[in-house]
Design an enzyme around this catalytic site. Sequence first.
Site, mmCIF file in Angstrom:
data_model
loop_
_atom_site.group_PDB
_atom_site.id
_atom_site.type_symbol
_atom_site.label_atom_id
_atom_site.label_comp_id
_atom_site.label_asym_id
_atom_site.label_seq_id
_atom_site.Cartn_x
_atom_site.Cartn_y
_atom_site.Cartn_z
ATOM 1 N N LYS A 1 64.972 -12.978 -44.152
ATOM 2 C CA LYS A 1 64.347 -12.623 -42.870
ATOM 3 C C LYS A 1 64.082 -13.921 -42.108
ATOM 4 O O LYS A 1 63.659 -14.914 -42.718
ATOM 5 C CB LYS A 1 63.048 -11.882 -43.187
ATOM 6 C CG LYS A 1 62.305 -11.265 -42.042
ATOM 7 C CD LYS A 1 61.115 -10.472 -42.581
ATOM 8 C CE LYS A 1 60.375 -9.686 -41.503
ATOM 9 N NZ LYS A 1 59.299 -8.845 -42.066
ATOM 10 N N SER B 1 59.624 -4.220 -40.525
ATOM 11 C CA SER B 1 60.205 -5.256 -39.693
ATOM 12 C C SER B 1 61.329 -6.039 -40.361
ATOM 13 O O SER B 1 62.044 -6.774 -39.679
ATOM 14 C CB SER B 1 59.120 -6.235 -39.244
ATOM 15 O OG SER B 1 58.559 -6.920 -40.362
ATOM 16 N N SER C 1 56.669 -3.486 -44.250
ATOM 17 C CA SER C 1 57.879 -4.056 -43.647
ATOM 18 C C SER C 1 59.001 -4.351 -44.632
ATOM 19 O O SER C 1 60.113 -4.668 -44.213
ATOM 20 C CB SER C 1 57.535 -5.324 -42.864
ATOM 21 O OG SER C 1 56.932 -4.988 -41.637
#
Lengths: 66, 463
Positions: free
Chosen positions: B78, B154, B178
């Site tokens: 990420k 996310s 997330s």
Amino acid sequence: MAEPFDPAAYVPIAATAVGLQIAPTDLGEVIGAFAVLARVAGPVMAFSVPEDIVAASFVPEEVTAA
Amino acid sequence: MTTGTGLRALAASVRGGHRSATEVTREALDRIAAGNGALNAFTAVTEQRAMAAAAAVDAARAAGRDPGPLAGVPFAVKNLYDVAGLATIAGSKIDRDRAPATRDAALIRRLTQAGAILVGALNMDEYAFGFSTENTHYGATKNPHDPTRIAGGSSGGSAAAVAASLVPLALGSDTNGSIRVPAAMCGVFGLRPTHGRLSRVGMRLFAASLDVGGPFGRSVDDVALAYDSLQGPDPEDPGCANRVPQPVLPELRRGIDGVRIAIAAGHFASQGVPEVFAAVERVAAALGASQRIEVPAAGVARAAAMIVTSVEGAELHLPDLIAKAADFDPKVRARFLAGALIPGAWYSHAQRFRRWYCQQVAALFRTVDVILAPATPYPAFPVGQAMMEIGGNKLPAAGHLGVFTQPLSFAGLPALSAPVAGASPLPLGVQIVAAPWREDLVMRVAAAAEALGIVATATPVPF
């Protein structure tokens, strides 16, 4: 009796207090977002937490000899 | 020669000299080049670095040194993880102008020390404030099972990249769900470890009292192998517990005899579509679990998590909210600004409630070992969909996605989102949850469910 909470009145005043300038185009959305948070906060604030419950324990830094 | 499709088999083939890390890495880079256009999972590909690292792994092996348990395994992170030489953008436009990171985040260093090869950085909601990875600056990440739909967020880029087999391993972060939400929506495994288990050095935080990093993989074994490589205390991170690693890989074949498994009721049995509850029931039935337990005040816990997240996130970004609010993703800006205005008493009370809640949850785990709960209230919805109707109530489609994850992470519990086999046409996940520091139980139950065929990646693709 307290007045009902009005996010539209609160948001601009609180924003000034913390130095935030909210663009006029954003103001409606910010008020809307704050109204959601205020609704969410309702049951949290209404929840009676025993007085002896502390949020977090503070642990001072330990200093070790150089 | 080692056969199979998992990370262990892949690393074994590299360690044994049957494949070179250079060849494996080249193949991964080619897959990313071919597949990323349709998914928009990657925001950066670190080709030069990856090929150099792969050559180093091959050289180590040629010199007779063990290149590590993840030798030659390509992985991506990420884009809130520091990658040396790249600006850590955390899904934002604002942070594009920051100086490049001078060293890798701690968790990247741990994977690379184990021989894994970093191949790139992955898309996310701006500053991790979202559940859909519909990023205004970098575009939406698409779900590999239906590119018209969201990947979840996310950590949407991480889940999509693993689901599409662009990489077999990715790192994400989980504040309120997330990791677990996108894992469920993309049909892969995603582990949120206990809060404080893994180092967060070099990660751009969102809400510090909730944030945790963790791995995505295509099997329980893959996640366990990666998680074991990530563990260990870090004196640089005051939020990382001083615990020796507790490897879970050796635990996976222990079975679940004597493990008390219960199904979360109440809050976790409403506010979703029937399919998600049916999926949890199928997993429970396969595991022989029928006990139901109520997590006390779970709805209040979710609300308190929203208050805590909003305040901590806004405080972290306050200087930018004051100086350059216009540069935030419009979907995120209003929420951060609103969070900055929350009265201190709300935050303080939410944190005191949290202490009480953690005590109640701890008591729950004296009677059960593992809890099963849905990961999301519905499967992936079309990109751009704003609202969702559940039981006659219109709810924000992305905002409601955390309804089942938030109450669990608020207590810092470890939880794995595992894809439920046969959930069609779109993937659904079940959360397998245990008491703090009991990732071993989470992974044992997951391994048993996987062996029974009730959890499995939606479309296994040989890597």
